[in-house]
Scaffold this motif. Structure first.
Motif, PDB file in Angstrom:
ATOM      1  N   ALA A  62       0.909  -1.280  -0.112  1.00  0.00           N
ATOM      2  CA  ALA A  62      -0.020  -0.147  -0.020  1.00  0.00           C
ATOM      3  C   ALA A  62       1.033   1.162   0.205  1.00  0.00           C
ATOM      4  O   ALA A  62       0.587   2.283  -0.662  1.00  0.00           O
ATOM      5  CB  ALA A  62      -0.899   0.151   1.327  1.00  0.00           C
ATOM      6  N   GLY A  63       1.950   1.251   0.782  1.00  0.00           N
ATOM      7  CA  GLY A  63       2.753   2.370   0.947  1.00  0.00           C
ATOM      8  C   GLY A  63       3.380   2.627  -0.618  1.00  0.00           C
ATOM      9  O   GLY A  63       3.661   3.716  -0.911  1.00  0.00           O
ATOM     10  N   VAL A  64       4.038   1.494  -1.276  1.00  0.00           N
ATOM     11  CA  VAL A  64       4.604   1.596  -2.575  1.00  0.00           C
ATOM     12  C   VAL A  64       3.365   2.227  -3.585  1.00  0.00           C
ATOM     13  O   VAL A  64       3.998   3.109  -4.364  1.00  0.00           O
ATOM     14  CB  VAL A  64       5.033   0.256  -2.934  1.00  0.00           C
ATOM     15  CG1 VAL A  64       5.522   0.179  -4.560  1.00  0.00           C
ATOM     16  CG2 VAL A  64       6.073  -0.290  -2.193  1.00  0.00           C
ATOM     17  N   LEU A  65       1.982   1.854  -3.502  1.00  0.00           N
ATOM     18  CA  LEU A  65       1.255   2.374  -4.460  1.00  0.00           C
ATOM     19  C   LEU A  65       1.107   4.014  -4.310  1.00  0.00           C
ATOM     20  O   LEU A  65       1.001   4.559  -4.988  1.00  0.00           O
ATOM     21  CB  LEU A  65      -0.044   1.700  -4.350  1.00  0.00           C
ATOM     22  CG  LEU A  65      -0.168   0.500  -4.828  1.00  0.00           C
ATOM     23  CD1 LEU A  65      -1.619  -0.556  -4.545  1.00  0.00           C
ATOM     24  CD2 LEU A  65      -0.104   0.460  -6.382  1.00  0.00           C
ATOM     25  N   VAL A  73       0.660  -2.607 -12.497  1.00  0.00           N
ATOM     26  CA  VAL A  73       0.838  -4.027 -12.753  1.00  0.00           C
ATOM     27  C   VAL A  73       2.089  -4.270 -12.278  1.00  0.00           C
ATOM     28  O   VAL A  73       2.710  -5.488 -11.432  1.00  0.00           O
ATOM     29  CB  VAL A  73       0.690  -4.544 -14.325  1.00  0.00           C
ATOM     30  CG1 VAL A  73       1.346  -5.903 -14.591  1.00  0.00           C
ATOM     31  CG2 VAL A  73      -0.804  -4.150 -14.822  1.00  0.00           C
ATOM     32  N   LEU A  74       3.220  -3.419 -12.561  1.00  0.00           N
ATOM     33  CA  LEU A  74       4.568  -3.668 -11.878  1.00  0.00           C
ATOM     34  C   LEU A  74       4.778  -3.571 -10.405  1.00  0.00           C
ATOM     35  O   LEU A  74       5.593  -4.435  -9.967  1.00  0.00           O
ATOM     36  CB  LEU A  74       5.580  -2.516 -12.643  1.00  0.00           C
ATOM     37  CG  LEU A  74       5.670  -2.685 -14.023  1.00  0.00           C
ATOM     38  CD1 LEU A  74       6.728  -1.341 -14.455  1.00  0.00           C
ATOM     39  CD2 LEU A  74       6.305  -3.830 -14.506  1.00  0.00           C
ATOM     40  N   VAL A  75       3.933  -2.919  -9.698  1.00  0.00           N
ATOM     41  CA  VAL A  75       3.799  -2.747  -8.209  1.00  0.00           C
ATOM     42  C   VAL A  75       3.243  -4.385  -7.977  1.00  0.00           C
ATOM     43  O   VAL A  75       3.744  -4.658  -6.795  1.00  0.00           O
ATOM     44  CB  VAL A  75       2.956  -1.794  -7.619  1.00  0.00           C
ATOM     45  CG1 VAL A  75       2.703  -1.916  -6.217  1.00  0.00           C
ATOM     46  CG2 VAL A  75       3.498  -0.564  -8.111  1.00  0.00           C
ATOM     47  N   GLY A  76       2.283  -4.884  -8.336  1.00  0.00           N
ATOM     48  CA  GLY A  76       1.869  -6.218  -8.262  1.00  0.00           C
ATOM     49  C   GLY A  76       2.954  -7.200  -8.461  1.00  0.00           C
ATOM     50  O   GLY A  76       2.925  -7.871  -7.599  1.00  0.00           O
ATOM     51  N   ALA A  77       3.522  -7.223  -9.361  1.00  0.00           N
ATOM     52  CA  ALA A  77       4.686  -8.034  -9.574  1.00  0.00           C
ATOM     53  C   ALA A  77       5.862  -7.739  -8.499  1.00  0.00           C
ATOM     54  O   ALA A  77       6.479  -8.896  -7.999  1.00  0.00           O
ATOM     55  CB  ALA A  77       5.347  -7.983 -10.911  1.00  0.00           C
ATOM     56  N   LEU A  78       5.903  -6.799  -8.201  1.00  0.00           N
ATOM     57  CA  LEU A  78       6.961  -6.599  -6.969  1.00  0.00           C
ATOM     58  C   LEU A  78       6.450  -7.041  -5.708  1.00  0.00           C
ATOM     59  O   LEU A  78       7.344  -7.820  -4.971  1.00  0.00           O
ATOM     60  CB  LEU A  78       7.052  -4.896  -6.823  1.00  0.00           C
ATOM     61  CG  LEU A  78       8.186  -4.481  -5.612  1.00  0.00           C
ATOM     62  CD1 LEU A  78       9.414  -4.962  -5.507  1.00  0.00           C
ATOM     63  CD2 LEU A  78       8.063  -3.095  -5.367  1.00  0.00           C
ATOM     64  N   LEU A  79       4.984  -7.147  -5.339  1.00  0.00           N
ATOM     65  CA  LEU A  79       4.579  -7.909  -4.066  1.00  0.00           C
ATOM     66  C   LEU A  79       4.652  -9.177  -4.614  1.00  0.00           C
ATOM     67  O   LEU A  79       5.151  -9.909  -3.300  1.00  0.00           O
ATOM     68  CB  LEU A  79       3.144  -7.261  -4.247  1.00  0.00           C
ATOM     69  CG  LEU A  79       2.844  -5.787  -3.697  1.00  0.00           C
ATOM     70  CD1 LEU A  79       1.202  -5.593  -3.742  1.00  0.00           C
ATOM     71  CD2 LEU A  79       3.554  -5.703  -2.362  1.00  0.00           C
TER      72      LEU A  79
END
Length: 416
Positions: free
Chosen positions: A185-188, A293-299
């Protein structure tokens, strides 16, 4: 009584965060005909707005919550709650800590905070806008969030036993996924803030020019800048609406999305000078939806690095999807608070349209996390096949060597 007193002090501390700058702004404007009590009343009303509540006056409603102010209030309140809980743990028997925490400390702390909110509501009535009765009870949002941030920790020794037991009843991967989801959430939010900062940098001339039009002294300018910085969190959620696809609006009938921009007529706030002018964008700009999508891949990568699933593909997908969904839920909750009204008519609905935003962001972040797992599984299976092939190749070579040795041995026997 210690819990009630600490709750009162926490509320006073958060109230001072907004009232002191209001008084500074009043002192910096000696030409103003308003008294100091009006400045206190305005600051008290802003205190309620920072707690996610609506204030109304002369038919004008303000319900947009400054997200950064809300998070600051939660942080300050959590510091008071942490000190209260730590002090009580030192004097209570271990067998009574959890029961006292749940039945005495938390209700007393939240109750003391709400009592202070009632007093602050009376102070706010002297200004142009004020809260309703529901806003007094709604101010409990901040102490509840602060207490939740302290206690809902699966691996913290200070967390109540019933909280740790609840996490243990879930999947073994739940504690790690819980932490990663909040980090996501912080990254988003940082992604949204980065988009805002980049846009402000590109249009800094227009922003500074509008700031100069206010013609205030140095202290007044500092207060004006601080007020806009408090809205940076809101702007970050609105920017997430842009990168997710649905866009956002700051006035009735306006929209800013990757497809087109039509910002409409907005208030003369310097930060809003960074809004794009009316234009239609090329389809290539829709590529911004790849950022969530990239944030999801990071997670997904973080979950894979933190946990070992021992070939359980279903649990692996469930874990990364849960982490991504948790991150999205937190962001959506803050976005809902960041939306609202800044006035009437054109400013009655400001922010991101939640109906398209919720499924879009959820699909992008969860999809990115699952995509990471899918690609990781393909890599792992390819590596396994390559290793098996290499092993078979070495085995065949060893068999050929053994066969050659047997032939050589037979030839030697015939020669003898």
């Amino acid at each position: 009584m210690a819990a009630v007193r600490t709750g009162l002090l926490a509320a006073v501390a958060t109230w001072a965060i907004v009232v002191l700058p209001a008084l500074v702004g009043w002192i910096a404007a000696p030409e103003s005909s308003l008294g100091w009590f009006t400045a206190v009343s305005v600051g008290s009303a802003l205190w309620f707005v920072g707690h996610g509540q609506t204030v109304v006056g002369d038919g004008v409603a303000v319900s947009v919550t400054p997200v950064l102010l809300l998070l600051l209030d939660v942080y300050v309140t959590a510091r008071f709650a942490r000190r209260l809980f730590a002090t009580q743990r030192e004097v209570l028997p271990a067998s009574r800590v959890d029961r006292t925490l749940a039945r005495v400390l938390v209700p007393g702390f939240v109750g003391g905070y709400v009592v202070a909110a009632a007093v602050i509501a009376v102070l706010a009535l002297g200004g142009p806008v004020g809260p309703g009765l529901l806003a007094v009870a709604g101010a409990a949002l901040v102490p509840l969030a602060a207490v939740g941030a302290l206690l809902l920790r699966p691996d913290d020794d200070d967390a109540p036993g019933f909280v740790r037991a609840w996490f243990r009843r879930g999947p073994t991967w739940l504690p790690a996924v819980w932490r990663i989801g909040w980090r996501g959430a912080g990254v988003l939010l940082l992604l949204g803030a980065a988009v805002v900062v980049a846009r402000v940098v590109l249009t800094v001339g227009s922003v500074v020019s509008m700031q100069a039009d206010y013609r205030v002294n140095l202290v007044g300018a500092a207060v004006l800048v601080a007020g806009q910085l408090l809205m940076l969190g809101n702007a970050a959620t609105w920017a997430l609406g842009f990168v997710a696809g649905p866009g956002f609006s700051l006035a009735a009938g306006s929209v800013v999305s990757p497809v087109a921009a039509d910002p409409g007529l907005n208030p003369a706030v310097p930060l809003l000078a960074a809004l794009p002018e009316q234009a239609a964008y090329p389809p290539l700009l829709l590529a911004v939806v790849l950022l969530p999508v990239l944030v999801g891949a990071l997670l997904g990568r973080w979950v894979d690095a933190a946990l070992e699933f021992f070939g359980n593909t279903r649990a692996r997908f469930a874990a990364v999807a849960t982490a991504a969904a948790l991150a999205v839920v937190v962001v959506l909750a803050l976005t809902a608070l960041a939306n609202g009204a800044l006035g009437v008519e054109r400013l009655a609905a400001v922010g991101v349209p939640l109906a398209p935003f919720v499924p879009a962001l959820l699909a992008e972040v969860v999809g990115g996390a699952c995509l990471w797992v899918g690609l990781a599984l393909l890599r792992e299976r390819r590596a396994e096949r390559d290793a098996a092939a290499a092993t078979d190749g070495r085995g065949d070579a060893d068999d050929d060597d053994d066969a050659d040795d047997d032939v050589d041995g037979a030839d030697d026997d015939r020669d003898d």
